[in-house]
Design a protein around this motif. Structure first.
Motif, PDB file in Angstrom:
ATOM      1  N   GLU A 116      -0.753   4.618   1.880  1.00 25.79           N
ATOM      2  CA  GLU A 116       0.598   5.072   1.521  1.00 25.79           C
ATOM      3  C   GLU A 116       1.320   5.644   2.732  1.00 25.79           C
ATOM      4  O   GLU A 116       2.487   5.328   2.972  1.00 25.79           O
ATOM      5  N   ARG A 117       0.654   6.473   3.514  1.00 24.70           N
ATOM      6  CA  ARG A 117       1.277   7.071   4.705  1.00 24.70           C
ATOM      7  C   ARG A 117       1.712   6.008   5.709  1.00 24.70           C
ATOM      8  O   ARG A 117       2.762   6.127   6.336  1.00 24.70           O
ATOM      9  N   GLU A 118       0.884   4.975   5.873  1.00 23.30           N
ATOM     10  CA  GLU A 118       1.174   3.940   6.863  1.00 23.30           C
ATOM     11  C   GLU A 118       2.208   2.924   6.392  1.00 23.30           C
ATOM     12  O   GLU A 118       2.737   2.162   7.203  1.00 23.30           O
ATOM     13  N   ALA A 119       2.487   2.909   5.104  1.00 22.63           N
ATOM     14  CA  ALA A 119       3.472   1.952   4.583  1.00 22.63           C
ATOM     15  C   ALA A 119       4.870   2.327   5.063  1.00 22.63           C
ATOM     16  O   ALA A 119       5.256   3.498   5.048  1.00 22.63           O
ATOM     17  N   GLU A 120       5.594   1.328   5.478  1.00 25.07           N
ATOM     18  CA  GLU A 120       6.942   1.539   6.013  1.00 25.07           C
ATOM     19  C   GLU A 120       7.861   2.219   4.998  1.00 25.07           C
ATOM     20  O   GLU A 120       8.678   3.061   5.359  1.00 25.07           O
ATOM     21  N   SER A 121       7.740   1.820   3.751  1.00 22.17           N
ATOM     22  CA  SER A 121       8.583   2.406   2.701  1.00 22.17           C
ATOM     23  C   SER A 121       7.926   2.169   1.351  1.00 22.17           C
ATOM     24  O   SER A 121       6.921   1.460   1.239  1.00 22.17           O
ATOM     25  N   LEU A 122       8.528   2.726   0.317  1.00 22.10           N
ATOM     26  CA  LEU A 122       8.046   2.507  -1.052  1.00 22.10           C
ATOM     27  C   LEU A 122       8.347   1.095  -1.536  1.00 22.10           C
ATOM     28  O   LEU A 122       7.851   0.672  -2.574  1.00 22.10           O
ATOM     29  N   ASP A 123       9.131   0.367  -0.764  1.00 19.06           N
ATOM     30  CA  ASP A 123       9.476  -1.010  -1.115  1.00 19.06           C
ATOM     31  C   ASP A 123       8.448  -2.026  -0.625  1.00 19.06           C
ATOM     32  O   ASP A 123       8.557  -3.218  -0.933  1.00 19.06           O
ATOM     33  N   VAL A 124       7.445  -1.570   0.125  1.00 20.91           N
ATOM     34  CA  VAL A 124       6.359  -2.461   0.548  1.00 20.91           C
ATOM     35  C   VAL A 124       5.746  -3.059  -0.710  1.00 20.91           C
ATOM     36  O   VAL A 124       5.586  -2.370  -1.729  1.00 20.91           O
ATOM     37  N   THR A 125       5.392  -4.344  -0.665  1.00 17.72           N
ATOM     38  CA  THR A 125       4.844  -4.976  -1.865  1.00 17.72           C
ATOM     39  C   THR A 125       3.437  -5.496  -1.650  1.00 17.72           C
ATOM     40  O   THR A 125       3.013  -5.766  -0.535  1.00 17.72           O
ATOM     41  N   GLY A 126       2.754  -5.614  -2.763  1.00 19.72           N
ATOM     42  CA  GLY A 126       1.451  -6.247  -2.825  1.00 19.72           C
ATOM     43  C   GLY A 126       1.462  -7.190  -4.010  1.00 19.72           C
ATOM     44  O   GLY A 126       2.427  -7.201  -4.786  1.00 19.72           O
TER      45      GLY A 126
END
Length: 168
Positions: A116-126
């Motif tokens: 979560e910390r390394e994700a660019e934003s909350l819009d990152v998808t999986g």
């Protein structure tokens, strides 16, 4: 060992609030297990249910692993307690110990926090194969808050049945 549970802030940005509520619920589950022996943590709720506090900890380790590592980080990691990729198998804590369950859970929550910390934003998808759909990190965090909140309700009843302790 005393569990530190920090109340979420009353004001903050979306990511800060999601992160804080998720950590609050993680700490709540740990609090519900605090001070109990392995035997007490394996005590079943009521027949025919096999639900136990230790089973909930194991289940949440699988849930964290699935949503953050498999879905968001797209890692190909096996289930911790199931060869059949069945989340329900984690509930069988009949031979489990606090040490192994909490170690697995803490390992997975550390991975989750890092992802979560390394994700660019909350819009990152999986991608969720079962749903045949992409999902955002935002949805994953909301889903985990929902999972913890629901299971912490179960943990309330389980703990009360063990030693009468109530409240969060």
């Amino acid at each position: 060992m005393s569990v530190e549970r920090v109340s979420p802030p009353l004001v903050g940005d979306e990511r800060e609030m999601l992160r804080a509520y998720l950590d609050f619920h993680r700490a709540t589950l740990a609090m519900k297990c605090e001070g109990l022996s392995d035997e007490e943590l394996r005590r079943r709720s009521m027949p025919p249910s096999t639900l136990t506090l230790l089973g909930l900890v194991r289940h949440m380790a699988e849930v964290e692993r699935h949503w953050f590592r498999r879905v968001i980080n797209r890692e190909e990691v096996p289930f911790v307690w199931s060869d059949k990729e069945d989340f329900q198998e984690a509930y069988d804590a009949s031979n489990a110990t606090r040490a192994e369950a909490f170690e697995a859970w803490q390992t997975e929550t550390e991975h989750s926090r890092r992802i979560e910390r390394e994700a660019e934003s909350l819009d990152v998808t999986g991608y969720v194969p079962k749903w045949e759909s992409d999902v955002s990190l935002r949805l994953v965090m909301l889903h985990l808050i929902h999972e913890y909140a629901r299971h912490n309700g179960h943990a309330d009843f389980l703990r009360e049945g063990i030693d009468g302790t109530v409240g969060a």
